[in-house]
Design an enzyme around this catalytic site. Sequence first.
Site, short mmCIF file in Angstrom:
data_model
loop_
_atom_site.label_atom_id
_atom_site.label_comp_id
_atom_site.label_asym_id
_atom_site.label_seq_id
_atom_site.Cartn_x
_atom_site.Cartn_y
_atom_site.Cartn_z
N CYS A 1 0.87 -1.18 0.00
CA CYS A 1 0.00 0.00 0.00
C CYS A 1 0.90 1.23 0.00
O CYS A 1 1.71 1.40 0.91
CB CYS A 1 -0.87 -0.03 1.25
SG CYS A 1 -1.86 1.45 1.52
N CYS B 1 -0.77 3.80 -6.33
CA CYS B 1 -1.69 3.19 -5.37
C CYS B 1 -1.86 1.77 -5.87
O CYS B 1 -2.09 1.55 -7.08
CB CYS B 1 -3.03 3.92 -5.38
SG CYS B 1 -4.32 3.03 -4.49
N1 DGL Z 1 -4.07 0.58 -1.83
C1 DGL Z 1 -3.72 1.74 -1.12
C2 DGL Z 1 -2.51 2.47 -1.73
O1 DGL Z 1 -1.69 1.87 -2.34
C3 DGL Z 1 -4.71 2.77 -0.71
C4 DGL Z 1 -6.15 2.69 -0.87
C5 DGL Z 1 -6.82 3.45 0.25
O2 DGL Z 1 -7.00 2.80 1.30
O3 DGL Z 1 -7.15 4.64 0.10
O4 DGL Z 1 -2.33 3.64 -1.60
#
Ligand code: DGL
Length: 264
Positions: free
Chosen positions: A75, A189
């Site tokens: 993430c 993301c």
């Molecule tokens: N998948 C996450 C990222 O890479 C974020 C998604 C979220 O929780 O806003 O930033």
Amino acid sequence: MNSNSPILLFDSGFGGLTVLSALRAQLPQAPVIYAADTAGLPYGEKTEAEVAARVAGLLGRLAERYQPRLICIACNTASTIALGMVRDVLETPIVGTVPAIKPAAAMTKTGTIGLLGTAATIRQAYVDNLEAKFANGSRLLRHAAPELVAAAECKLRDQTPDPAVFRRAADGLRQQDGGENIDTVVLACTHFPLVQDELAEAFGEQVQFIDGAQGIARRIAFLTQGQSFDRQGDDLAIVTGEGEDDPALLHGLAQFGIGRIARF
Ligand code: DGL
């Protein structure tokens, strides 16, 4: 090192599956536990303090419970905010997810790179530092596209996201000063590669995309070199909130080699 000891992938939701795909290609025999903080999703709309507290608390409990050989924070939002802090408090090796600005700078021909991330990611000093160090004279235009997180979660559950979401993300970059020159877009993301086809349609052919998944998988393979792995069947996903009983989600996860969902 016990050959059953898992690699723990962590995300707010299921964006980290894009990292899992790349990891599977590198280490097909590695047992994986995929942990999604679905009770905390989306991280991108939270404050730095909220994200740091959730990530540190959860990873501490997960490390104790599952004794992983390595943790990957799949993430960008959690990594750009809390990676240093979590590394300070846990003994388990931790690999984070860093916006792929360095490879993007090597790919761009026009010298203008777009970056799509969550609102929290695009404002981090971590990203400013990557830009200063690696953008290599290229121009980096950033845009927060939180709607893409929900769109990716929805697609994973076999629903069709609203196409306007992808157009808005493309316009958010294109309509900035100099945005018409963007030829490379960093998907900063982990959710966004799940909707890369839809984004490609919205941006048009002249744009190429880059994300960090391959680099992370290579890093994990490097750090676990020489270790033995014994993956016994499908992997486990654990969730902190919604998802345990969702057949559409289970069906989506099956495509990534995950066969069970449990509540944490
Ligand atoms: N998948 C996450 C990222 O890479 C974020 C998604 C979220 O929780 O806003 O930033």
